[in-house]
Design a protein around this motif. Structure first.
Motif, mmCIF file in Angstrom:
data_model
loop_
_atom_site.group_PDB
_atom_site.id
_atom_site.type_symbol
_atom_site.label_atom_id
_atom_site.label_comp_id
_atom_site.label_asym_id
_atom_site.label_seq_id
_atom_site.Cartn_x
_atom_site.Cartn_y
_atom_site.Cartn_z
ATOM 1 N N ILE A 52 0.845 -1.200 0.000
ATOM 2 C CA ILE A 52 0.000 0.000 0.000
ATOM 3 C C ILE A 52 0.881 1.252 0.000
ATOM 4 O O ILE A 52 0.634 2.207 -0.747
ATOM 5 C CB ILE A 52 -0.954 -0.002 1.211
ATOM 6 C CG1 ILE A 52 -2.016 -1.100 1.049
ATOM 7 C CG2 ILE A 52 -1.642 1.364 1.361
ATOM 8 C CD1 ILE A 52 -2.926 -1.264 2.250
ATOM 9 N N VAL A 53 1.911 1.252 0.826
ATOM 10 C CA VAL A 53 2.848 2.383 0.880
ATOM 11 C C VAL A 53 3.443 2.649 -0.501
ATOM 12 O O VAL A 53 3.602 3.795 -0.925
ATOM 13 C CB VAL A 53 3.974 2.101 1.902
ATOM 14 C CG1 VAL A 53 5.157 3.061 1.693
ATOM 15 C CG2 VAL A 53 3.441 2.236 3.326
ATOM 16 N N GLN A 55 2.317 2.142 -3.551
ATOM 17 C CA GLN A 55 1.459 2.405 -4.704
ATOM 18 C C GLN A 55 1.692 3.806 -5.257
ATOM 19 O O GLN A 55 1.668 4.795 -4.531
ATOM 20 C CB GLN A 55 -0.010 2.227 -4.314
ATOM 21 C CG GLN A 55 -0.400 0.785 -4.059
ATOM 22 C CD GLN A 55 -1.787 0.634 -3.470
ATOM 23 O OE1 GLN A 55 -2.454 1.620 -3.168
ATOM 24 N NE2 GLN A 55 -2.230 -0.593 -3.287
ATOM 25 N N GLN A 62 9.362 4.604 -1.828
ATOM 26 C CA GLN A 62 8.786 3.549 -1.007
ATOM 27 C C GLN A 62 9.744 3.135 0.107
ATOM 28 O O GLN A 62 9.338 2.973 1.267
ATOM 29 C CB GLN A 62 8.425 2.341 -1.865
ATOM 30 C CG GLN A 62 7.789 1.197 -1.080
ATOM 31 C CD GLN A 62 7.598 -0.043 -1.936
ATOM 32 O OE1 GLN A 62 8.389 -0.307 -2.846
ATOM 33 N NE2 GLN A 62 6.567 -0.813 -1.658
ATOM 34 N N GLN A 90 0.752 9.204 8.480
ATOM 35 C CA GLN A 90 0.938 10.144 7.374
ATOM 36 C C GLN A 90 2.248 10.906 7.505
ATOM 37 O O GLN A 90 2.908 11.203 6.506
ATOM 38 C CB GLN A 90 -0.228 11.127 7.317
ATOM 39 C CG GLN A 90 -0.182 12.063 6.115
ATOM 40 C CD GLN A 90 -1.250 13.125 6.167
ATOM 41 O OE1 GLN A 90 -1.796 13.411 7.238
ATOM 42 N NE2 GLN A 90 -1.577 13.719 5.033
ATOM 43 N N MET A 94 3.534 9.264 3.720
ATOM 44 C CA MET A 94 2.482 8.715 2.861
ATOM 45 C C MET A 94 1.291 9.663 2.806
ATOM 46 O O MET A 94 1.187 10.598 3.607
ATOM 47 C CB MET A 94 2.036 7.343 3.371
ATOM 48 C CG MET A 94 1.277 7.381 4.677
ATOM 49 S SD MET A 94 0.880 5.731 5.303
ATOM 50 C CE MET A 94 2.476 5.193 5.915
ATOM 51 N N LYS A 97 -4.876 9.207 2.651
ATOM 52 C CA LYS A 97 -5.718 8.089 2.207
ATOM 53 C C LYS A 97 -5.029 6.754 2.455
ATOM 54 O O LYS A 97 -5.649 5.808 2.943
ATOM 55 C CB LYS A 97 -6.061 8.238 0.720
ATOM 56 C CG LYS A 97 -6.962 7.136 0.179
ATOM 57 C CD LYS A 97 -7.366 7.396 -1.259
ATOM 58 C CE LYS A 97 -8.384 8.520 -1.328
ATOM 59 N NZ LYS A 97 -8.903 8.671 -2.724
ATOM 60 N N LYS A 98 -3.732 6.664 2.147
ATOM 61 C CA LYS A 98 -2.995 5.429 2.416
ATOM 62 C C LYS A 98 -2.950 5.136 3.918
ATOM 63 O O LYS A 98 -3.066 3.979 4.340
ATOM 64 C CB LYS A 98 -1.577 5.520 1.864
ATOM 65 C CG LYS A 98 -1.483 5.439 0.348
ATOM 66 C CD LYS A 98 -0.029 5.476 -0.097
ATOM 67 C CE LYS A 98 0.088 5.420 -1.605
ATOM 68 N NZ LYS A 98 1.496 5.475 -2.069
ATOM 69 N N TYR A 101 -6.177 3.604 4.845
ATOM 70 C CA TYR A 101 -6.247 2.217 4.385
ATOM 71 C C TYR A 101 -5.502 1.302 5.362
ATOM 72 O O TYR A 101 -5.981 0.221 5.729
ATOM 73 C CB TYR A 101 -5.603 2.072 2.999
ATOM 74 C CG TYR A 101 -6.337 2.716 1.861
ATOM 75 C CD1 TYR A 101 -7.684 3.031 1.951
ATOM 76 C CD2 TYR A 101 -5.676 3.001 0.657
ATOM 77 C CE1 TYR A 101 -8.353 3.623 0.882
ATOM 78 C CE2 TYR A 101 -6.333 3.577 -0.408
ATOM 79 C CZ TYR A 101 -7.667 3.897 -0.290
ATOM 80 O OH TYR A 101 -8.316 4.471 -1.340
ATOM 81 N N GLY A 136 -7.868 -0.204 -0.550
ATOM 82 C CA GLY A 136 -6.540 0.085 -1.073
ATOM 83 C C GLY A 136 -5.839 -1.090 -1.709
ATOM 84 O O GLY A 136 -4.697 -0.949 -2.169
#
Length: 239
Positions: A52-53, A55, A62, A90, A94, A97-98, A101, A136
């Motif tokens: 997820i991180v 994406q 990443q 956050q 990130m 939204k991530k 998720y 996600g």
């Protein structure tokens, strides 16, 4: 110490016997760089978060966010992720939204709404369905989790752009249709994951006999090519 996707010559020999063009690609890759080493994730929980991180950001970005997350939490486990706020997540770099998720995923695991041990025992199709129930996580992400965490042997992703590029370069297709892709999937089975490794390598490298992507040029590429030709003509005429 990193771990890598494990495969043997039995898989590459089988693929080469089933598909001569792929066999030539495998030989070209192995002659240039040998056995392919692709790192795998340690456990499914941290692997989901890692994917997820990652994406829509670069591999370097990443890695940076992941290291910050590990440093902040101490351990990327359900309890510590669940205790952290979305704002704390956050702050590691990130998007919000991530972070949401990831928080939602940790809550589901902690509340036993998702049994990751059960997912690990499922067949590929059911495991993908279970993972796609997470916010996600789409089909491509689920397939990558099966390959690079659970080390399933027969994963070939239609949605992976590099896989499609590798197929175009190996088979000289201008576009890989779903029908063609399914034909190759059946041909590669039960070693689709190993085929994926070599198609990725072909897509990302310059191996003898596999330098060209046969996809039609985009408008931007055509314009750039015209500009290059015009520049060369002007240079030649000025001599």
């Amino acid at each position: 110490m990193p771990t890598y996707f494990s495969y043997t010559s039995e898989a590459t020999d089988y693929l080469s016997s089933r598909d001569r063009r792929l066999g030539r690609a495998i030989a070209a890759v192995e002659e240039t760089c040998g056995h392919i080493l692709r790192e795998t994730d340690e456990d499914l929980f941290s692997a989901v978060i890692h994917h997820i991180v990652g994406q829509q950001i670069s591999n370097a970005a990443q890695r940076t966010v992941w290291e910050r997350l590990r440093a902040s939490l101490g351990s990327v486990c359900p309890e510590r992720v669940d205790r952290a706020s979305a704002e704390e997540l956050q702050s590691c770099g990130m998007t919000f939204k991530k972070a949401e998720y990831i928080k939602d995923f940790a809550r589901k695991v902690n509340r036993h709404e998702l049994d990751l041990a059960a997912v690990e025992r499922m067949d590929d199709a059911d495991a993908i369905t279970a993972l796609c129930s997470l916010r996600g996580v789409g089909v491509w992400t689920a397939e990558m989790l099966l390959l690079f965490c659970l080390e399933r042997p027969d994963v070939l992703s239609f949605d992976d752009l590099a896989i499609q590029r590798g197929m175009r370069m190996v088979y000289h297709h201008r576009k890989v249709t779903r029908e063609q892709f399914e034909r190759y999937r059946r041909r590669y089975s039960p070693y689709g994951s190993v085929a994926s490794l070599y198609l990725w390598a072909i897509a990302g490298g310059q191996f003898p006999g596999f330098e060209k992507d046969y996809a039609p040029l985009t408008d931007a590429q055509r314009k750039a090519r015209r500009r290059s030709r015009d520049k060369a003509r002007r240079k030649e005429s000025s001599k």
